[in-house]
Design a protein around this motif. Structure first.
Motif, PDB file in Angstrom:
ATOM      1  N   GLN A  25     -36.235  -9.009 -16.005  1.00 49.30           N
ATOM      2  CA  GLN A  25     -34.519  -8.669 -16.022  1.00 49.30           C
ATOM      3  C   GLN A  25     -34.545  -6.898 -15.584  1.00 49.30           C
ATOM      4  O   GLN A  25     -33.048  -7.276 -15.418  1.00 49.30           O
ATOM      5  N   VAL A  26     -34.690  -6.536 -15.247  1.00 45.33           N
ATOM      6  CA  VAL A  26     -34.668  -5.547 -13.850  1.00 45.33           C
ATOM      7  C   VAL A  26     -34.651  -6.008 -12.673  1.00 45.33           C
ATOM      8  O   VAL A  26     -33.188  -5.288 -12.264  1.00 45.33           O
ATOM      9  N   ASP A  27     -35.295  -6.407 -12.121  1.00 40.43           N
ATOM     10  CA  ASP A  27     -34.913  -7.532 -10.848  1.00 40.43           C
ATOM     11  C   ASP A  27     -33.049  -7.681 -11.434  1.00 40.43           C
ATOM     12  O   ASP A  27     -32.966  -8.032 -10.436  1.00 40.43           O
ATOM     13  N   ALA A  58     -27.764  -6.903 -10.139  1.00 40.06           N
ATOM     14  CA  ALA A  58     -26.508  -6.828 -10.286  1.00 40.06           C
ATOM     15  C   ALA A  58     -25.575  -4.828  -9.605  1.00 40.06           C
ATOM     16  O   ALA A  58     -24.596  -5.031  -9.494  1.00 40.06           O
ATOM     17  N   GLU A  59     -26.808  -4.589  -9.909  1.00 43.89           N
ATOM     18  CA  GLU A  59     -26.190  -3.406  -9.767  1.00 43.89           C
ATOM     19  C   GLU A  59     -25.984  -3.159  -7.944  1.00 43.89           C
ATOM     20  O   GLU A  59     -25.067  -2.789  -7.741  1.00 43.89           O
ATOM     21  N   ALA A  60     -26.926  -3.797  -7.115  1.00 47.87           N
ATOM     22  CA  ALA A  60     -26.621  -3.701  -5.499  1.00 47.87           C
ATOM     23  C   ALA A  60     -25.129  -4.702  -5.626  1.00 47.87           C
ATOM     24  O   ALA A  60     -24.693  -4.255  -4.464  1.00 47.87           O
ATOM     25  N   ALA A  61     -24.538  -5.458  -6.380  1.00 45.50           N
ATOM     26  CA  ALA A  61     -23.046  -6.041  -6.177  1.00 45.50           C
ATOM     27  C   ALA A  61     -22.482  -4.570  -6.463  1.00 45.50           C
ATOM     28  O   ALA A  61     -20.902  -5.322  -6.099  1.00 45.50           O
ATOM     29  N   LEU A  62     -22.869  -4.092  -7.288  1.00 51.99           N
ATOM     30  CA  LEU A  62     -21.169  -3.128  -7.893  1.00 51.99           C
ATOM     31  C   LEU A  62     -19.993  -2.369  -7.018  1.00 51.99           C
ATOM     32  O   LEU A  62     -20.720  -2.293  -5.339  1.00 51.99           O
ATOM     33  N   ASP A  63     -19.129  -2.715  -7.330  1.00 48.90           N
ATOM     34  CA  ASP A  63     -18.001  -1.222  -6.231  1.00 48.90           C
ATOM     35  C   ASP A  63     -19.169  -0.114  -5.800  1.00 48.90           C
ATOM     36  O   ASP A  63     -19.542   1.132  -7.004  1.00 48.90           O
ATOM     37  N   PRO A  64     -19.405   0.483  -4.901  1.00 50.95           N
ATOM     38  CA  PRO A  64     -19.623   1.777  -4.606  1.00 50.95           C
ATOM     39  C   PRO A  64     -18.747   2.800  -4.569  1.00 50.95           C
ATOM     40  O   PRO A  64     -18.794   3.696  -4.716  1.00 50.95           O
ATOM     41  N   ALA A 116     -36.458   1.139 -25.314  1.00 55.71           N
ATOM     42  CA  ALA A 116     -35.359   0.198 -25.454  1.00 55.71           C
ATOM     43  C   ALA A 116     -34.184  -0.106 -25.046  1.00 55.71           C
ATOM     44  O   ALA A 116     -32.986  -0.172 -24.317  1.00 55.71           O
ATOM     45  N   LEU A 117     -33.628   1.329 -25.746  1.00 57.87           N
ATOM     46  CA  LEU A 117     -31.597   1.264 -25.574  1.00 57.87           C
ATOM     47  C   LEU A 117     -31.394   1.999 -24.391  1.00 57.87           C
ATOM     48  O   LEU A 117     -30.204   1.840 -23.815  1.00 57.87           O
ATOM     49  N   ALA A 118     -32.091   2.707 -23.557  1.00 57.41           N
ATOM     50  CA  ALA A 118     -31.885   3.093 -22.569  1.00 57.41           C
ATOM     51  C   ALA A 118     -32.199   2.118 -21.051  1.00 57.41           C
ATOM     52  O   ALA A 118     -31.029   1.396 -21.001  1.00 57.41           O
ATOM     53  N   ARG A 119     -33.006   1.207 -21.189  1.00 55.08           N
ATOM     54  CA  ARG A 119     -32.720  -0.119 -20.439  1.00 55.08           C
ATOM     55  C   ARG A 119     -31.657  -1.145 -20.743  1.00 55.08           C
ATOM     56  O   ARG A 119     -30.499  -1.463 -20.558  1.00 55.08           O
ATOM     57  N   ALA A 120     -31.501  -1.047 -22.274  1.00 57.03           N
ATOM     58  CA  ALA A 120     -30.447  -1.593 -22.939  1.00 57.03           C
ATOM     59  C   ALA A 120     -28.912  -1.475 -21.917  1.00 57.03           C
ATOM     60  O   ALA A 120     -28.104  -2.413 -21.715  1.00 57.03           O
ATOM     61  N   PHE A 121     -28.780  -0.072 -22.290  1.00 50.67           N
ATOM     62  CA  PHE A 121     -27.547   0.972 -21.852  1.00 50.67           C
ATOM     63  C   PHE A 121     -27.644   0.319 -20.487  1.00 50.67           C
ATOM     64  O   PHE A 121     -26.068   0.259 -20.079  1.00 50.67           O
ATOM     65  N   GLY A 122     -28.460   0.720 -19.493  1.00 47.97           N
ATOM     66  CA  GLY A 122     -28.086   0.651 -18.002  1.00 47.97           C
ATOM     67  C   GLY A 122     -27.653  -0.962 -17.984  1.00 47.97           C
ATOM     68  O   GLY A 122     -27.077  -1.069 -16.743  1.00 47.97           O
ATOM     69  N   ASP A 123     -28.772  -1.519 -18.575  1.00 49.86           N
ATOM     70  CA  ASP A 123     -28.470  -3.396 -18.707  1.00 49.86           C
ATOM     71  C   ASP A 123     -26.226  -3.376 -18.830  1.00 49.86           C
ATOM     72  O   ASP A 123     -25.729  -4.693 -17.675  1.00 49.86           O
ATOM     73  N   GLN A 124     -25.761  -2.702 -19.917  1.00 50.25           N
ATOM     74  CA  GLN A 124     -25.058  -3.103 -19.826  1.00 50.25           C
ATOM     75  C   GLN A 124     -23.319  -2.079 -19.247  1.00 50.25           C
ATOM     76  O   GLN A 124     -23.022  -3.031 -19.005  1.00 50.25           O
ATOM     77  N   ILE A 125     -24.276  -1.191 -18.802  1.00 53.88           N
ATOM     78  CA  ILE A 125     -23.389  -0.416 -17.850  1.00 53.88           C
ATOM     79  C   ILE A 125     -22.725  -1.294 -16.345  1.00 53.88           C
ATOM     80  O   ILE A 125     -21.913  -1.148 -16.059  1.00 53.88           O
ATOM     81  N   GLY A 138     -23.435  -4.837 -15.926  1.00 60.16           N
ATOM     82  CA  GLY A 138     -23.151  -5.849 -16.273  1.00 60.16           C
ATOM     83  C   GLY A 138     -21.414  -5.377 -16.879  1.00 60.16           C
ATOM     84  O   GLY A 138     -21.071  -6.551 -16.554  1.00 60.16           O
ATOM     85  N   LEU A 139     -20.975  -4.698 -17.589  1.00 62.02           N
ATOM     86  CA  LEU A 139     -19.635  -4.702 -17.410  1.00 62.02           C
ATOM     87  C   LEU A 139     -19.087  -3.782 -16.417  1.00 62.02           C
ATOM     88  O   LEU A 139     -17.491  -3.379 -16.308  1.00 62.02           O
ATOM     89  N   GLY A 140     -19.550  -3.510 -14.984  1.00 60.74           N
ATOM     90  CA  GLY A 140     -19.427  -2.553 -13.853  1.00 60.74           C
ATOM     91  C   GLY A 140     -18.479  -1.622 -13.619  1.00 60.74           C
ATOM     92  O   GLY A 140     -17.892  -1.462 -13.764  1.00 60.74           O
TER      93      GLY A 140
END
Length: 290
Positions: free
Chosen positions: A153-155, A160-166, A186-195, A197-199
């Motif tokens: 999941q982290v990978d 996905a983070e590398a592909a974000l708009d700079p 768990a909340l911090a990791r999931a929240f990071g994934d959400q932001i 994923g939502l760009g």
């Protein structure tokens, strides 16, 4: 048997630093090590003996964890490491009810450490120490599944983070607070994934580089003999420390249900927090400039 009731991630790093260096290239009476004991890739894992486990239990759990990871096609060994291996450091601790939890941290080769979510074992210390090998292997397989899934999941999140708009705003997550079990992590990791994923924003590890900071505070209160009220307060801050907005979430849960792994609850809560952040950022963008 002596067990700790609280566990700090610093201890995991200390355990890793104090281990004797393995010598995987020295043959013994049985000949050269086989290939599976010689992890060589960036994602190969060296599984250290389990801290806070006495005697053969430490080696038994580590060996079982390494074998279970190999079954999942992850190069892993509790016997040897290469210069490019990542160290998988684990330890046993106790929750407030005296039940054993298995905690872990991955000291990643060429990258920051990954603090994994705790695995509640559902046993007390004495029961675990006397458990048959089949039970230990089952626990090791459960831990291997958690370790492999979270690394993957982290990978994926990093790709996905590398592909974000700079041009997206940079966001720093303050330490999440107040959650029982593995909730803060768990909340911090999931929240990071959400932001990601939502760009919405680009996470940064240095608060000085951030355009905004986010904090989450969890509070539990009684809601009857069999239930608890869990409330999450998400706040958005400017670098100056000024609070720019906040949202709250609240729900009733069975008493004690959040004392271990949050799992899907963290995902659902983080999704709501990320959607609230999206609304706050939209309002800030639409607000007239002072």
């Amino acid at each position: 048997m002596s067990w700790v009731r609280a566990f700090h991630l610093g201890l995991l790093l200390l355990v890793a630093a104090c281990q004797p260096l393995p010598q995987p290239f020295l043959p013994d009476e049985k000949g050269l090590p086989i290939a599976l004991t010689m992890p060589t890739g960036e994602h190969s894992l060296y599984v250290l003996p389990v801290a806070n486990a006495e005697g053969e239990l430490a080696q038994s759990l580590a060996a079982g964890l390494a074998a279970a990871l190999v079954e999942r096609d992850w190069p892993a060994s509790a016997l040897a490491r290469s210069s490019a291996s990542s160290d998988l450091v684990t330890a046993l601790a106790e929750d407030e009810q005296g039940r054993v939890i298995w905690v872990w941290q991955l000291s990643r080769f060429g990258g920051p450490p990954l603090n994994g979510s705790d695995l509640p074992l559902g046993l007390d210390a004495e029961t675990l120490a006397a458990a048959p090998e089949a039970t230990r292997q089952a626990l090791a397989r459960a831990m291997a599944q958690r370790v492999a899934n979270e690394i993957e999941q982290v990978d994926a999140s990093q790709r996905a983070e590398a592909a974000l708009d700079p041009s997206l705003p940079k966001l720093f997550l303050r330490p999440f607070q107040g959650a029982p079990g593995d909730g803060n992590t768990a909340l911090a990791r999931a929240f990071g994934d959400q932001i990601i994923g939502l760009g919405l924003a680009r996470p940064v590890r240095d608060a000085a580089q951030a355009d905004y900071q986010v904090e989450c505070v969890v509070a539990l209160s009684d809601a009857g003999p069999r239930a608890q009220q869990v409330a999450l307060a998400w706040s958005l801050y400017a670098p100056s420390g000024e609070r720019l907005g906040s949202i709250t979430q609240a729900n009733r849960v069975p008493r004690g249900s959040l004392d271990g792994a949050w799992g899907g609850i963290a995902q659902a809560a983080a999704q709501g927090g990320a959607e609230g952040l999206r609304d706050m950022l939209a309002r800030l963008k639409a607000a007239p400039k002072q």
